[in-house]
Enzyme design. Structure first.
Site, mmCIF file in Angstrom:
data_model
loop_
_atom_site.group_PDB
_atom_site.id
_atom_site.type_symbol
_atom_site.label_atom_id
_atom_site.label_comp_id
_atom_site.label_asym_id
_atom_site.label_seq_id
_atom_site.Cartn_x
_atom_site.Cartn_y
_atom_site.Cartn_z
ATOM 1 N N SER A 72 8.361 -0.423 4.068
ATOM 2 C CA SER A 72 7.185 -1.598 4.076
ATOM 3 C C SER A 72 6.369 -1.714 5.237
ATOM 4 O O SER A 72 6.828 -1.347 6.321
ATOM 5 C CB SER A 72 8.088 -3.138 3.934
ATOM 6 O OG SER A 72 7.222 -4.029 3.476
ATOM 7 N N ASP A 73 5.319 -1.844 4.873
ATOM 8 C CA ASP A 73 4.268 -2.451 5.805
ATOM 9 C C ASP A 73 3.346 -3.363 5.564
ATOM 10 O O ASP A 73 2.782 -3.618 4.598
ATOM 11 C CB ASP A 73 3.778 -0.764 6.247
ATOM 12 C CG ASP A 73 2.781 -0.696 7.498
ATOM 13 O OD1 ASP A 73 3.288 -0.612 8.711
ATOM 14 O OD2 ASP A 73 1.590 -1.100 7.627
ATOM 15 N N GLN A 74 2.810 -3.939 6.478
ATOM 16 C CA GLN A 74 1.892 -5.029 6.354
ATOM 17 C C GLN A 74 0.711 -5.045 7.284
ATOM 18 O O GLN A 74 0.670 -4.498 8.610
ATOM 19 C CB GLN A 74 2.546 -6.414 6.919
ATOM 20 C CG GLN A 74 1.569 -7.632 6.478
ATOM 21 C CD GLN A 74 2.320 -8.969 6.814
ATOM 22 O OE1 GLN A 74 2.236 -9.284 7.992
ATOM 23 N NE2 GLN A 74 2.851 -9.611 5.691
#
Length: 206
Positions: A72-74
């Site tokens: 996951s990455d934001q």
């Protein structure tokens, strides 16, 4: 039983899963998170989420082949005087204050991507969840005091929405408030059910 692995060193993502009763192994993928030239926020978040999941699969080839690895990455995007600007982890108090000053009174879009990867079946699924955050027009003194108190130096956008950071906002527009913290749990539930026939609720309640 399906085993999940979180391709992240983020305490916040691990906490979100623990809060719904899911305990996972975690592995830090150690990838270069620099954006490519002219890369959009959506493309960047999706690419990094996939790279994290695949890197952990490669690092633990043979051990995690049957596991589902969660990457996951934001990435946050805000308008600046020089055009759209990507916001990452500030890593210092001054950078955090500068980010919050840039965001005040504006709508900031947070792109939180997720990738699910299973090496044994060569299955990779990626998707992104977008969250709109409207920031209040707080004073510089108030913003600096906030940063000094909560020290959100490892958070994209320089705040912790699960803590005092929520007081920086006028409103949040999202189907899942977990996305802003770092992991779109509802989207994770959807993707596990659709592509891997995994019932996350049943797993959590076991």
């Amino acid at each position: 039983m399906t085993n999940l692995v979180l391709a992240s060193s983020s305490q916040y993502r691990k906490m979100l899963l623990a809060n719904i009763g899911i305990q996972v192994d975690t592995c830090s993928p150690e990838i270069d998170e620099s954006p490519l030239p002219n890369e959009t926020a959506t493309a960047l978040s999706l690419r990094l989420a996939q790279q994290k999941a695949e890197k952990v699969a490669q690092q633990h080839s043979g051990t995690f082949d049957e596991h589902i690895i969660i990457g996951s990455d934001q990435v946050a995007l805000v308008e600046s005087p020089s055009g759209p600007r990507l916001l990452g982890k500030p890593l210092s108090i001054e950078n955090a204050v500068d980010q919050l000053l840039l965001c005040r009174g504006k709508t900031v879009i947070f792109h939180t991507a997720i990738c699910l990867h299973r090496a044994a079946t060569n299955t990779t699924v990626t998707e992104v969840e977008k969250t709109k955050v409207v920031f209040r027009h707080n004073t510089e003194d108030a913003l600096r005091a906030y940063v000094e108190k909560e020290r959100p130096l490892d958070c994209a956008g320089s705040f912790k929405s699960e803590g005092m950071g929520v007081l920086l906002f006028e409103r949040i527009e999202s189907r899942d408030p977990n996305s802003l913290i770092g992991l779109p749990v509802m989207l994770l539930n959807d993707l596990l059910a659709t592509h891997f026939d995994v019932d996350l609720l049943a797993m959590a309640a076991r």
